[in-house]
Design a protein around this motif. Structure first.
Motif, PDB file in Angstrom:
ATOM      1  N   MET A 108       0.835  -1.208   0.000  1.00 47.25           N
ATOM      2  CA  MET A 108       0.000   0.000   0.000  1.00 47.25           C
ATOM      3  C   MET A 108       0.869   1.257   0.000  1.00 47.25           C
ATOM      4  SD  MET A 108      -3.176  -0.955   2.484  1.00 47.25           S
ATOM      5  CE  MET A 108      -4.261  -2.328   2.135  1.00 47.25           C
ATOM      6  N   HIS A 109       1.966   1.231   0.765  1.00 49.19           N
ATOM      7  CA  HIS A 109       2.855   2.397   0.801  1.00 49.19           C
ATOM      8  C   HIS A 109       3.546   2.613  -0.541  1.00 49.19           C
ATOM      9  CE1 HIS A 109       2.273   3.728   4.862  1.00 49.19           C
ATOM     10  NE2 HIS A 109       2.429   2.496   5.318  1.00 49.19           N
ATOM     11  N   ILE A 118       1.128   4.528  -2.599  1.00 51.55           N
ATOM     12  CA  ILE A 118       1.108   5.925  -2.170  1.00 51.55           C
ATOM     13  C   ILE A 118       2.349   6.647  -2.695  1.00 51.55           C
ATOM     14  CG2 ILE A 118       1.230   7.435  -0.147  1.00 51.55           C
ATOM     15  CD1 ILE A 118      -0.571   5.315   1.281  1.00 51.55           C
ATOM     16  N   ALA A 119       3.498   5.980  -2.664  1.00 46.87           N
ATOM     17  CA  ALA A 119       4.734   6.590  -3.188  1.00 46.87           C
ATOM     18  C   ALA A 119       4.607   6.852  -4.687  1.00 46.87           C
ATOM     19  CB  ALA A 119       5.931   5.682  -2.900  1.00 46.87           C
ATOM     20  N   ALA A 120       3.976   5.918  -5.401  1.00 47.55           N
ATOM     21  CA  ALA A 120       3.764   6.109  -6.843  1.00 47.55           C
ATOM     22  C   ALA A 120       2.858   7.315  -7.091  1.00 47.55           C
ATOM     23  CB  ALA A 120       3.161   4.849  -7.459  1.00 47.55           C
ATOM     24  N   LEU A 121       1.833   7.484  -6.251  1.00 45.85           N
ATOM     25  CA  LEU A 121       0.947   8.652  -6.363  1.00 45.85           C
ATOM     26  C   LEU A 121       1.747   9.936  -6.164  1.00 45.85           C
ATOM     27  CD1 LEU A 121      -1.833  10.091  -6.474  1.00 45.85           C
ATOM     28  CD2 LEU A 121      -1.971   9.743  -4.010  1.00 45.85           C
ATOM     29  N   LYS A 122       2.603   9.961  -5.147  1.00 47.68           N
ATOM     30  CA  LYS A 122       3.417  11.154  -4.876  1.00 47.68           C
ATOM     31  C   LYS A 122       4.299  11.483  -6.076  1.00 47.68           C
ATOM     32  CE  LYS A 122       3.586  10.739   0.155  1.00 47.68           C
ATOM     33  NZ  LYS A 122       4.425  10.425   1.316  1.00 47.68           N
ATOM     34  N   ASP A 123       4.873  10.457  -6.703  1.00 42.30           N
ATOM     35  CA  ASP A 123       5.712  10.679  -7.887  1.00 42.30           C
ATOM     36  C   ASP A 123       4.892  11.270  -9.027  1.00 42.30           C
ATOM     37  OD1 ASP A 123       7.936   9.736  -6.593  1.00 42.30           O
ATOM     38  OD2 ASP A 123       7.876   7.742  -7.511  1.00 42.30           O
ATOM     39  N   GLU A 124       3.697  10.718  -9.254  1.00 39.62           N
ATOM     40  CA  GLU A 124       2.847  11.226 -10.336  1.00 39.62           C
ATOM     41  C   GLU A 124       2.417  12.664 -10.066  1.00 39.62           C
ATOM     42  OE1 GLU A 124      -0.170   8.155 -10.355  1.00 39.62           O
ATOM     43  OE2 GLU A 124       0.691   7.282 -12.171  1.00 39.62           O
ATOM     44  N   LEU A 125       2.073  12.962  -8.823  1.00 40.31           N
ATOM     45  CA  LEU A 125       1.649  14.320  -8.491  1.00 40.31           C
ATOM     46  C   LEU A 125       2.811  15.308  -8.573  1.00 40.31           C
ATOM     47  CD1 LEU A 125      -0.853  13.786  -5.524  1.00 40.31           C
ATOM     48  CD2 LEU A 125      -1.366  14.320  -7.911  1.00 40.31           C
ATOM     49  N   ALA A 126       4.028  14.840  -8.333  1.00 46.11           N
ATOM     50  CA  ALA A 126       5.193  15.722  -8.445  1.00 46.11           C
ATOM     51  C   ALA A 126       5.353  16.198  -9.891  1.00 46.11           C
ATOM     52  CB  ALA A 126       6.458  14.995  -7.996  1.00 46.11           C
ATOM     53  N   GLY A 127       4.875  15.385 -10.830  1.00 49.36           N
ATOM     54  CA  GLY A 127       4.964  15.754 -12.244  1.00 49.36           C
ATOM     55  C   GLY A 127       3.923  16.768 -12.666  1.00 49.36           C
ATOM     56  N   VAL A 144      -7.649   2.669  -6.067  1.00 43.48           N
ATOM     57  CA  VAL A 144      -7.987   1.375  -6.670  1.00 43.48           C
ATOM     58  C   VAL A 144      -6.873   0.363  -6.389  1.00 43.48           C
ATOM     59  CG1 VAL A 144      -8.303   0.177  -8.869  1.00 43.48           C
ATOM     60  CG2 VAL A 144      -9.545   2.290  -8.424  1.00 43.48           C
ATOM     61  N   ALA A 145      -5.626   0.807  -6.518  1.00 48.49           N
ATOM     62  CA  ALA A 145      -4.501  -0.092  -6.245  1.00 48.49           C
ATOM     63  C   ALA A 145      -4.540  -0.570  -4.797  1.00 48.49           C
ATOM     64  CB  ALA A 145      -3.180   0.622  -6.538  1.00 48.49           C
ATOM     65  N   VAL A 146      -4.831   0.345  -3.870  1.00 56.43           N
ATOM     66  CA  VAL A 146      -4.916  -0.024  -2.447  1.00 56.43           C
ATOM     67  C   VAL A 146      -6.066  -1.010  -2.229  1.00 56.43           C
ATOM     68  CG1 VAL A 146      -5.496   0.890  -0.156  1.00 56.43           C
ATOM     69  CG2 VAL A 146      -3.771   2.035  -1.556  1.00 56.43           C
ATOM     70  N   ARG A 147      -7.186  -0.771  -2.885  1.00 56.65           N
ATOM     71  CA  ARG A 147      -8.331  -1.694  -2.736  1.00 56.65           C
ATOM     72  C   ARG A 147      -8.009  -3.077  -3.298  1.00 56.65           C
ATOM     73  NH1 ARG A 147     -11.683   2.628  -5.130  1.00 56.65           N
ATOM     74  NH2 ARG A 147     -12.066   4.074  -3.459  1.00 56.65           N
ATOM     75  N   HIS A 148      -7.235  -3.127  -4.389  1.00 52.59           N
ATOM     76  CA  HIS A 148      -6.830  -4.423  -4.944  1.00 52.59           C
ATOM     77  C   HIS A 148      -5.935  -5.167  -3.943  1.00 52.59           C
ATOM     78  CE1 HIS A 148      -8.555  -4.389  -8.933  1.00 52.59           C
ATOM     79  NE2 HIS A 148      -8.087  -3.167  -9.150  1.00 52.59           N
ATOM     80  N   ILE A 149      -5.053  -4.428  -3.289  1.00 50.79           N
ATOM     81  CA  ILE A 149      -4.179  -5.044  -2.294  1.00 50.79           C
ATOM     82  C   ILE A 149      -5.029  -5.574  -1.137  1.00 50.79           C
ATOM     83  CG2 ILE A 149      -2.333  -4.591  -0.628  1.00 50.79           C
ATOM     84  CD1 ILE A 149      -1.358  -2.417  -2.726  1.00 50.79           C
ATOM     85  N   ARG A 150      -6.045  -4.787  -0.713  1.00 51.95           N
ATOM     86  CA  ARG A 150      -6.965  -5.209   0.343  1.00 51.95           C
ATOM     87  C   ARG A 150      -7.665  -6.503  -0.073  1.00 51.95           C
ATOM     88  NH1 ARG A 150     -12.155  -5.457   0.757  1.00 51.95           N
ATOM     89  NH2 ARG A 150     -13.218  -5.313   2.735  1.00 51.95           N
ATOM     90  N   ARG A 151      -8.168  -6.530  -1.318  1.00 48.61           N
ATOM     91  CA  ARG A 151      -8.877  -7.712  -1.801  1.00 48.61           C
ATOM     92  C   ARG A 151      -7.956  -8.937  -1.785  1.00 48.61           C
ATOM     93  NH1 ARG A 151      -9.626  -7.278  -7.596  1.00 48.61           N
ATOM     94  NH2 ARG A 151      -7.623  -8.276  -7.507  1.00 48.61           N
ATOM     95  N   ASP A 152      -6.695  -8.742  -2.228  1.00 46.33           N
ATOM     96  CA  ASP A 152      -5.750  -9.857  -2.205  1.00 46.33           C
ATOM     97  C   ASP A 152      -5.569 -10.393  -0.788  1.00 46.33           C
ATOM     98  OD1 ASP A 152      -5.409  -9.465  -4.921  1.00 46.33           O
ATOM     99  OD2 ASP A 152      -3.436  -8.492  -4.741  1.00 46.33           O
ATOM    100  N   GLY A 153      -5.444  -9.479   0.181  1.00 45.64           N
ATOM    101  CA  GLY A 153      -5.274  -9.896   1.582  1.00 45.64           C
ATOM    102  C   GLY A 153      -6.491 -10.635   2.100  1.00 45.64           C
ATOM    103  N   THR A 170      -6.262  -0.421   5.222  1.00 43.10           N
ATOM    104  CA  THR A 170      -6.774   0.119   3.963  1.00 43.10           C
ATOM    105  C   THR A 170      -7.374   1.501   4.179  1.00 43.10           C
ATOM    106  OG1 THR A 170      -7.280  -2.120   3.197  1.00 43.10           O
ATOM    107  CG2 THR A 170      -8.359  -0.306   2.044  1.00 43.10           C
ATOM    108  N   ASP A 171      -8.171   1.649   5.234  1.00 38.82           N
ATOM    109  CA  ASP A 171      -8.779   2.949   5.534  1.00 38.82           C
ATOM    110  C   ASP A 171      -7.706   4.011   5.765  1.00 38.82           C
ATOM    111  OD1 ASP A 171     -11.233   1.719   5.300  1.00 38.82           O
ATOM    112  OD2 ASP A 171     -11.565   1.547   7.469  1.00 38.82           O
ATOM    113  N   ALA A 172      -6.642   3.646   6.481  1.00 42.66           N
ATOM    114  CA  ALA A 172      -5.554   4.595   6.758  1.00 42.66           C
ATOM    115  C   ALA A 172      -4.849   4.995   5.452  1.00 42.66           C
ATOM    116  CB  ALA A 172      -4.551   3.981   7.727  1.00 42.66           C
ATOM    117  N   ALA A 173      -4.627   4.026   4.568  1.00 42.35           N
ATOM    118  CA  ALA A 173      -3.962   4.321   3.293  1.00 42.35           C
ATOM    119  C   ALA A 173      -4.821   5.235   2.426  1.00 42.35           C
ATOM    120  CB  ALA A 173      -3.637   3.022   2.554  1.00 42.35           C
ATOM    121  N   VAL A 174      -6.121   4.970   2.359  1.00 42.67           N
ATOM    122  CA  VAL A 174      -7.035   5.804   1.573  1.00 42.67           C
ATOM    123  C   VAL A 174      -7.094   7.214   2.158  1.00 42.67           C
ATOM    124  CG1 VAL A 174      -9.456   6.125   0.910  1.00 42.67           C
ATOM    125  CG2 VAL A 174      -8.388   3.886   0.634  1.00 42.67           C
ATOM    126  N   ALA A 175      -7.094   7.321   3.492  1.00 39.11           N
ATOM    127  CA  ALA A 175      -7.103   8.644   4.134  1.00 39.11           C
ATOM    128  C   ALA A 175      -5.818   9.405   3.802  1.00 39.11           C
ATOM    129  CB  ALA A 175      -7.257   8.484   5.643  1.00 39.11           C
TER     130      ALA A 175
END
Length: 186
Positions: free
Chosen positions: A14-15, A18-27, A127-136, A165-170
């Motif tokens: 999940m982290h 989140i890191a990938a999101l930060k990279d995309e937003l930096a662009g 969505v990526a975080v939710r997929h990870i949740r579903r896998d777990g 999952t809730d913490a990651a989405v928040a």
């Protein structure tokens, strides 16, 4: 070999989202020119898609201008096309192996477009975080069905997965709110 449940493994995945999101937003451009603005751009080169930073050097000669020095002159047109079609609203102009990318002033409409792009990036991360949740959760159900863990443990681990999952989405929502504020700031 039996699979085992690892909450730390899920948190790590999940982290990474989140890191990938930060990279995309930096662009995403907010005001001043930044070389990281062109990081999400991929170029069709040598028969495959490559990141721009593997075929050129991006510099910031002025606050409202990017300069892209293409290493292989034959790729200049492909790089120019990739920047133009990147969805960043940029209009590059090629001068030999150097591509100049002037950054237009951000008007209200462009700021709203960038906000929508930021929302799309955030939704992809959610969505990526939710997929990870579903896998777990799927793994927990399988372990419970196979008798490797009890129903009580399965429920307890399931609650832990949900709270993670809730913490990651928040966290994703918080990052988005900060970026949105940055974009809309005049």
């Amino acid at each position: 070999m039996a699979e085992t449940f690892s909450l730390d493994g899920l948190k790590t995945r999940m982290h990474k989202s989140i890191a990938a999101l930060k990279d995309e937003l930096a662009g995403l451009r907010t005001g001043r020119a930044s070389a990281s603005l062109l990081e999400p751009v991929t170029v069709e080169a040598y028969g495959s898609k490559m990141p721009l930073n593997q075929v050129a050097t991006v510099t910031v000669p002025e606050s409202r201008m990017l300069s892209v020095q293409v290493w292989d002159r034959s790729l200049a047109q492909a790089v120019e096309k990739a920047i133009r079609n990147s969805g960043l609203g940029l209009n590059p102009s090629a001068e030999g192996a150097v591509i100049r990318v002037p950054l237009p002033e951000l008007n209200e409409e462009r700021r709203r477009e960038l906000t929508k792009v930021a929302h799309n990036y955030a939704e992809q991360a959610r969505v990526a975080v939710r997929h990870i949740r579903r896998d777990g959760m799927d793994l927990l159900k399988k372990l419970e069905k196979d008798g490797d863990i009890s129903q009580d443990d399965g429920r307890k681990f399931g609650e832990q997965v949900q709270s993670t999952t809730d913490a990651a989405v928040a966290e994703i929502d918080g990052i988005l709110a900060i970026k949105e504020q940055e974009i809309m700031q005049v």
